[in-house]
Design a protein around this motif. Structure first.
Motif, PDB file in Angstrom:
ATOM      1  N   ASN A   1      33.508  29.432  35.295  1.00  0.00           N
ATOM      2  CA  ASN A   1      32.148  29.730  34.830  1.00  0.00           C
ATOM      3  C   ASN A   1      31.368  30.507  35.896  1.00  0.00           C
ATOM      4  OD1 ASN A   1      32.712  28.335  32.476  1.00  0.00           O
ATOM      5  ND2 ASN A   1      31.698  26.450  33.139  1.00  0.00           N
ATOM      6  N   ILE A   2      31.538  30.088  37.157  1.00  0.00           N
ATOM      7  CA  ILE A   2      30.880  30.798  38.249  1.00  0.00           C
ATOM      8  C   ILE A   2      31.383  32.235  38.338  1.00  0.00           C
ATOM      9  CG2 ILE A   2      30.693  30.902  40.777  1.00  0.00           C
ATOM     10  CD1 ILE A   2      30.658  27.803  40.720  1.00  0.00           C
ATOM     11  N   SER A   3      32.690  32.402  38.132  1.00  0.00           N
ATOM     12  CA  SER A   3      33.275  33.742  38.149  1.00  0.00           C
ATOM     13  C   SER A   3      32.677  34.613  37.045  1.00  0.00           C
ATOM     14  CB  SER A   3      34.795  33.657  37.994  1.00  0.00           C
ATOM     15  OG  SER A   3      35.391  34.931  38.101  1.00  0.00           O
ATOM     16  N   GLU A   4      32.464  34.012  35.876  1.00  0.00           N
ATOM     17  CA  GLU A   4      31.849  34.765  34.773  1.00  0.00           C
ATOM     18  C   GLU A   4      30.425  35.173  35.115  1.00  0.00           C
ATOM     19  OE1 GLU A   4      32.223  32.207  31.416  1.00  0.00           O
ATOM     20  OE2 GLU A   4      34.373  32.638  31.116  1.00  0.00           O
ATOM     21  N   GLU A   5      29.703  34.285  35.808  1.00  0.00           N
ATOM     22  CA  GLU A   5      28.312  34.580  36.180  1.00  0.00           C
ATOM     23  C   GLU A   5      28.239  35.738  37.172  1.00  0.00           C
ATOM     24  OE1 GLU A   5      26.466  31.081  37.693  1.00  0.00           O
ATOM     25  OE2 GLU A   5      26.820  29.899  35.880  1.00  0.00           O
ATOM     26  N   VAL A   6      29.098  35.690  38.207  1.00  0.00           N
ATOM     27  CA  VAL A   6      28.984  36.688  39.278  1.00  0.00           C
ATOM     28  C   VAL A   6      29.609  38.027  38.897  1.00  0.00           C
ATOM     29  CG1 VAL A   6      28.921  34.917  41.068  1.00  0.00           C
ATOM     30  CG2 VAL A   6      31.120  35.975  40.469  1.00  0.00           C
ATOM     31  N   THR A   7      30.359  38.080  37.785  1.00  0.00           N
ATOM     32  CA  THR A   7      30.962  39.353  37.360  1.00  0.00           C
ATOM     33  C   THR A   7      30.233  39.956  36.163  1.00  0.00           C
ATOM     34  OG1 THR A   7      32.596  38.149  36.010  1.00  0.00           O
ATOM     35  CG2 THR A   7      33.250  38.764  38.248  1.00  0.00           C
ATOM     36  N   LYS A   8      29.122  39.346  35.764  1.00  0.00           N
ATOM     37  CA  LYS A   8      28.329  39.915  34.663  1.00  0.00           C
ATOM     38  C   LYS A   8      27.890  41.328  35.035  1.00  0.00           C
ATOM     39  CE  LYS A   8      26.285  35.845  32.448  1.00  0.00           C
ATOM     40  NZ  LYS A   8      25.035  35.046  32.280  1.00  0.00           N
ATOM     41  N   GLY A   9      27.968  42.224  34.066  1.00  0.00           N
ATOM     42  CA  GLY A   9      27.543  43.596  34.317  1.00  0.00           C
ATOM     43  C   GLY A   9      28.648  44.492  34.837  1.00  0.00           C
ATOM     44  N   LEU A  10      29.784  43.897  35.213  1.00  0.00           N
ATOM     45  CA  LEU A  10      30.934  44.701  35.654  1.00  0.00           C
ATOM     46  C   LEU A  10      31.843  44.907  34.449  1.00  0.00           C
ATOM     47  CD1 LEU A  10      31.668  43.064  39.125  1.00  0.00           C
ATOM     48  CD2 LEU A  10      30.565  45.255  38.680  1.00  0.00           C
ATOM     49  N   GLU A  11      31.640  45.992  33.759  1.00  0.00           N
ATOM     50  CA  GLU A  11      32.320  46.249  32.491  1.00  0.00           C
ATOM     51  C   GLU A  11      33.827  46.380  32.685  1.00  0.00           C
ATOM     52  OE1 GLU A  11      31.866  49.514  28.948  1.00  0.00           O
ATOM     53  OE2 GLU A  11      30.150  49.124  30.249  1.00  0.00           O
ATOM     54  N   GLY A  12      34.569  45.783  31.742  1.00  0.00           N
ATOM     55  CA  GLY A  12      36.022  45.892  31.756  1.00  0.00           C
ATOM     56  C   GLY A  12      36.727  44.933  32.690  1.00  0.00           C
ATOM     57  N   ILE A  13      36.007  43.983  33.279  1.00  0.00           N
ATOM     58  CA  ILE A  13      36.595  43.017  34.219  1.00  0.00           C
ATOM     59  C   ILE A  13      36.772  41.673  33.532  1.00  0.00           C
ATOM     60  CG2 ILE A  13      36.244  41.728  36.363  1.00  0.00           C
ATOM     61  CD1 ILE A  13      36.948  44.615  36.835  1.00  0.00           C
ATOM     62  N   ASP A  14      37.989  41.167  33.522  1.00  0.00           N
ATOM     63  CA  ASP A  14      38.244  39.799  33.070  1.00  0.00           C
ATOM     64  C   ASP A  14      37.909  38.869  34.237  1.00  0.00           C
ATOM     65  OD1 ASP A  14      39.296  37.296  32.399  1.00  0.00           O
ATOM     66  OD2 ASP A  14      41.010  38.146  31.344  1.00  0.00           O
ATOM     67  N   PRO A  15      36.944  37.953  34.095  1.00  0.00           N
ATOM     68  CA  PRO A  15      36.528  37.098  35.218  1.00  0.00           C
ATOM     69  C   PRO A  15      37.658  36.297  35.847  1.00  0.00           C
ATOM     70  CG  PRO A  15      34.991  36.895  33.385  1.00  0.00           C
ATOM     71  CD  PRO A  15      36.168  37.670  32.873  1.00  0.00           C
ATOM     72  N   ARG A  16      38.719  36.074  35.079  1.00  0.00           N
ATOM     73  CA  ARG A  16      39.838  35.302  35.637  1.00  0.00           C
ATOM     74  C   ARG A  16      40.581  36.068  36.719  1.00  0.00           C
ATOM     75  NH1 ARG A  16      43.091  33.943  30.312  1.00  0.00           N
ATOM     76  NH2 ARG A  16      42.636  36.176  30.080  1.00  0.00           N
ATOM     77  N   ASP A  17      40.580  37.400  36.603  1.00  0.00           N
ATOM     78  CA  ASP A  17      41.378  38.201  37.536  1.00  0.00           C
ATOM     79  C   ASP A  17      40.888  38.103  38.984  1.00  0.00           C
ATOM     80  OD1 ASP A  17      42.934  38.918  35.393  1.00  0.00           O
ATOM     81  OD2 ASP A  17      41.908  40.820  35.055  1.00  0.00           O
ATOM     82  N   PRO A  18      39.611  38.372  39.270  1.00  0.00           N
ATOM     83  CA  PRO A  18      39.157  38.225  40.665  1.00  0.00           C
ATOM     84  C   PRO A  18      39.187  36.780  41.126  1.00  0.00           C
ATOM     85  CG  PRO A  18      37.290  38.657  39.214  1.00  0.00           C
ATOM     86  CD  PRO A  18      38.530  38.884  38.395  1.00  0.00           C
TER      87      PRO A  18
END
Length: 367
Positions: A202-219
């Motif tokens: 969930n934190i990963s989803e929050e900090v990657t918002k606005g980065l289009e085309g990024i699956d939060p699981r990857d980073p």
């Protein structure tokens, strides 16, 4: 080299294997010097265990409870963890019946590093066991009591360090979740670990918002993989940086056109049964044919040197490389069991092999 020196050297080797980078890291350098006195104290107690009864232990425990313990509030989290680790390893060993028998059968005398030669060793005192009064030198009689107190002081110190470590992790939400994911504790259930993983996601989803085309699981997976390659105590110093590390990795992935490093957690006890993504492929070394295995063996000495400057670590990593050449490829759990090492060590070794792979490839195919 006497028995105490041999054991201290074993801990030193363990510390070097468990350090980030070359040699012994700064955290181990703080903790390791204390081991000589702790080891000598416990061996002394083993050699005199026939004179020790429960009432002596109770008195020593009470004395230890009334002593002022060192302040642990200023210690680094890595030091707190290592203070607990080395003492628990050693106390587990000294409670082992086979080890105690070995000491009793192979060590006849020991010089105390705890009390020193403070009394005339030829004077006779008496110690009451459960049934008989037995003769002891006055020196040993005094030292048994002091050594028992020292043992309980060490137990209490471990408890203080561990409580302080857990208290600090509870102060921040991300630290609490990462601590639950990384560290094995009886009170941390599989549900706690699964919940911790979901919260980090969930934190990963929050900090990657606005980065289009990024699956939060990857980073997130890339950051967890980077941590997994480090010793546990070093991991604990970095978990607070998780949100920023995930965000920076997401931007890096986007800059590179969506390319990221797939990471397999299959067979890793830290993450097995937690990460519900079965699509991740193992990055190990691909398919290795018989010719490759032959070339690997023919260049063993040079490859071991590439894998680590320390011959013992280089040899272990070469064995892992050989095992990875087999089909089916063994998991970290299977390799750890076969080599008598921890899964954490094998995980770091596999990561190091991957980093050294270009150099290994050049050695093998430059013939």
């Amino acid at each position: 080299m006497n028995m105490i020196e041999e054991i201290v050297e074993c801990f030193r080797q363990f510390a070097e294997d468990d350090s980030a980078g070359e040699g012994i890291d700064k955290y181990w350098a703080v903790v390791l010097p204390e081991m000589g006195g702790i080891i000598a104290n416990e061996i002394f107690l083993i050699l005199h265990s026939q004179y020790i009864d429960e009432s002596m232990k109770s008195r020593a425990a009470q004395v230890a409870l009334n002593l002022q313990l060192p302040d642990v509030s200023d210690l680094d989290v890595a030091e707190l963890y290592l203070h607990c680790l080395v003492r628990r390893i050693w106390f587990d060993m000294t409670n082992n019946a086979e080890f105690r028998d070995f000491v009793n059968n192979n060590v006849s005398t020991i010089s105390s590093v705890v009390c020193g030669d403070i009394l005339n060793p030829h004077r006779i005192g008496w110690a009451k066991t459960s049934r008989l009064w037995l003769p002891l030198t006055n020196k040993d009689f005094v030292q048994i009591g002091r050594s028992l107190v020292e043992r309980f002081k060490q137990y209490l110190f471990v408890e203080c360090c561990w409580n302080e470590l857990k208290r600090r992790q509870a102060e921040k939400k991300i630290n609490k979740h990462m601590f639950a994911l990384l560290v094995d504790l009886p009170e941390i259930t599989q549900k706690h670990r699964t919940d911790a993983y979901q919260n980090i996601r969930n934190i990963s989803e929050e900090v990657t918002k606005g980065l289009e085309g990024i699956d939060p699981r990857d980073p997130m997976h890339d950051w967890l993989a980077k941590l997994a390659a480090l010793p546990r105590h070093t991991q604990l110093t970095k978990i607070g940086a998780t949100p920023k590390a995930i965000h920076d990795r997401a931007k890096d992935i986007r800059r590179k056109g969506g390319k990221f490093e797939h990471v397999s957690f299959d067979g890793d006890r830290e993450y097995a049964d937690i990460i519900p993504d079965d699509s991740l492929e193992s990055p190990d070394l691909g398919i290795m044919d018989d010719e490759f295995v032959h070339l690997l063996s023919a260049n063993r000495q040079e490859i071991e040197g590439i894998l680590h400057r320390h011959s013992k670590i280089g040899a272990r990593r070469f064995k892992i490389l050989e095992m990875l050449a087999h089909t089916p490829t063994p998991t970290s759990v299977e390799i750890a069991k076969a080599l008598g090492a921890s899964e954490q060590t094998i995980g770091r070794d596999r990561h190091a092999i991957g980093q050294c792979w270009p150099a290994i490839h050049d050695v093998i195919y430059s013939q």
